[in-house]
Design a protein around this motif. Sequence first.
Motif, short mmCIF file in Angstrom:
data_model
loop_
_atom_site.label_atom_id
_atom_site.label_comp_id
_atom_site.label_asym_id
_atom_site.label_seq_id
_atom_site.Cartn_x
_atom_site.Cartn_y
_atom_site.Cartn_z
N LEU A 1 0.84 -1.19 0.00
CA LEU A 1 0.00 0.00 0.00
C LEU A 1 0.88 1.24 0.00
O LEU A 1 1.95 1.26 0.60
CB LEU A 1 -0.90 0.02 1.24
CG LEU A 1 -1.94 -1.08 1.35
CD1 LEU A 1 -2.68 -0.97 2.68
CD2 LEU A 1 -2.92 -1.03 0.20
N THR A 2 0.40 2.28 -0.66
CA THR A 2 1.11 3.55 -0.61
C THR A 2 0.81 4.22 0.73
O THR A 2 -0.14 3.84 1.43
CB THR A 2 0.66 4.49 -1.76
OG1 THR A 2 -0.72 4.83 -1.55
CG2 THR A 2 0.85 3.83 -3.12
N ALA A 3 1.60 5.22 1.05
CA ALA A 3 1.38 5.95 2.31
C ALA A 3 -0.03 6.56 2.33
O ALA A 3 -0.69 6.56 3.36
CB ALA A 3 2.44 7.03 2.47
N GLN A 4 -0.49 7.05 1.17
CA GLN A 4 -1.81 7.66 1.13
C GLN A 4 -2.91 6.62 1.28
O GLN A 4 -3.93 6.88 1.93
CB GLN A 4 -2.02 8.45 -0.17
CG GLN A 4 -3.33 9.23 -0.20
CD GLN A 4 -3.48 10.20 0.96
OE1 GLN A 4 -2.53 10.89 1.33
NE2 GLN A 4 -4.65 10.26 1.55
N GLU A 5 -2.73 5.43 0.73
CA GLU A 5 -3.72 4.38 0.91
C GLU A 5 -3.82 3.99 2.38
O GLU A 5 -4.91 3.75 2.90
CB GLU A 5 -3.37 3.16 0.05
CG GLU A 5 -3.58 3.40 -1.43
CD GLU A 5 -3.02 2.31 -2.30
OE1 GLU A 5 -3.69 1.94 -3.28
OE2 GLU A 5 -1.90 1.80 -2.03
N ILE A 6 -2.70 3.96 3.07
CA ILE A 6 -2.70 3.67 4.50
C ILE A 6 -3.38 4.79 5.26
O ILE A 6 -4.22 4.55 6.13
CB ILE A 6 -1.27 3.43 5.01
CG1 ILE A 6 -0.70 2.15 4.39
CG2 ILE A 6 -1.23 3.36 6.54
CD1 ILE A 6 0.78 1.95 4.59
N ARG A 7 -3.04 6.05 4.91
CA ARG A 7 -3.69 7.19 5.56
C ARG A 7 -5.21 7.14 5.35
O ARG A 7 -5.99 7.45 6.24
CB ARG A 7 -3.14 8.52 5.04
CG ARG A 7 -1.96 9.03 5.81
CD ARG A 7 -1.63 10.48 5.43
NE ARG A 7 -1.19 10.58 4.06
CZ ARG A 7 0.06 10.33 3.65
NH1 ARG A 7 0.98 9.98 4.51
NH2 ARG A 7 0.38 10.46 2.39
N HIS A 8 -5.61 6.76 4.13
CA HIS A 8 -7.04 6.69 3.83
C HIS A 8 -7.74 5.69 4.76
O HIS A 8 -8.86 5.95 5.21
CB HIS A 8 -7.25 6.29 2.36
CG HIS A 8 -8.66 6.48 1.90
ND1 HIS A 8 -9.17 7.71 1.58
CD2 HIS A 8 -9.66 5.59 1.72
CE1 HIS A 8 -10.42 7.58 1.22
NE2 HIS A 8 -10.75 6.30 1.29
N ALA A 9 -7.09 4.59 5.06
CA ALA A 9 -7.67 3.60 5.97
C ALA A 9 -7.63 4.08 7.41
O ALA A 9 -8.62 3.98 8.14
CB ALA A 9 -6.93 2.27 5.84
N VAL A 10 -6.50 4.64 7.83
CA VAL A 10 -6.33 5.06 9.22
C VAL A 10 -7.22 6.26 9.56
O VAL A 10 -7.81 6.32 10.63
CB VAL A 10 -4.84 5.41 9.50
CG1 VAL A 10 -4.67 6.08 10.85
CG2 VAL A 10 -3.99 4.15 9.40
N PHE A 11 -7.35 7.20 8.63
CA PHE A 11 -8.07 8.44 8.93
C PHE A 11 -9.46 8.48 8.30
O PHE A 11 -10.06 9.55 8.18
CB PHE A 11 -7.23 9.65 8.47
CG PHE A 11 -5.96 9.80 9.24
CD1 PHE A 11 -5.96 10.31 10.52
CD2 PHE A 11 -4.76 9.38 8.69
CE1 PHE A 11 -4.78 10.43 11.24
CE2 PHE A 11 -3.57 9.51 9.40
CZ PHE A 11 -3.59 10.03 10.68
N LYS A 12 -9.98 7.31 7.93
CA LYS A 12 -11.32 7.22 7.33
C LYS A 12 -12.34 7.89 8.25
O LYS A 12 -12.37 7.65 9.45
CB LYS A 12 -11.68 5.76 7.10
CG LYS A 12 -13.03 5.59 6.45
CD LYS A 12 -13.34 4.14 6.22
CE LYS A 12 -14.77 4.01 5.78
NZ LYS A 12 -14.99 3.53 4.51
N GLY A 13 -13.17 8.74 7.66
CA GLY A 13 -14.22 9.40 8.41
C GLY A 13 -13.78 10.62 9.21
O GLY A 13 -14.59 11.22 9.90
N THR A 14 -12.50 11.00 9.10
CA THR A 14 -12.04 12.18 9.84
C THR A 14 -12.33 13.44 9.03
O THR A 14 -12.40 13.39 7.79
CB THR A 14 -10.52 12.10 10.14
OG1 THR A 14 -9.81 12.06 8.90
CG2 THR A 14 -10.19 10.88 10.99
N PRO A 15 -12.47 14.55 9.70
CA PRO A 15 -12.77 15.79 8.98
C PRO A 15 -11.73 16.16 7.92
O PRO A 15 -12.08 16.67 6.85
CB PRO A 15 -12.82 16.84 10.09
CG PRO A 15 -13.20 16.08 11.31
CD PRO A 15 -12.53 14.74 11.15
#
Length: 172
Positions: free
Chosen positions: A41-55
């Motif tokens: 996974l790219t860093a952004q794909e990981i961020r997308h999973a970790v920060f899902k639903g955040t403002p």
Amino acid sequence: DLSKSSTDRFETYQIAVTVIRGSDVVAAETFTRMNAQAYSLTAQEIRHAVFKGTPFLDTVSKLCADFTNYCDNGIPEDVVDERRSSGFVALGAITKRGFWRMDDHQLASELFLLQREGAQHRRDSLSQAYRTYSRPDAAKKRTTAARDVLKSLKRVWAITDNKKLQDINCLK
């Protein structure tokens, strides 16, 4: 029938397990990706999973959608191609494959952070930005920066006359 050492090794072997939560469709897509299309996974794909639903992720997603909608207005109706998937693809800032790897969100996040805090030394500051700009007290900063980034992207789109950056020859 195994020897004592083989039994011990067998019984102490650790099996990696990934629990996927969500709909059956999401679980099936994730399983397929993890097993049939094995790549990191790219860093952004990981961020997308970790920060899902955040403002902040919601702001970045909206920024990408708003830019895409704006760019779609510049593409003639009879043209149906990959540019309609993302304003960043239409601009030539990312590839279609990059779009599927969330490069649009990566670029939008970087532009947001550039707008708010200036040039960053490393991309790893993006995860911290996701935490910082997801706090409730950062709502106005999120709104203002997203508006300013979108305004800048619209200017770039107008300057390019609805063409990909690669198609513009400045040296003519």
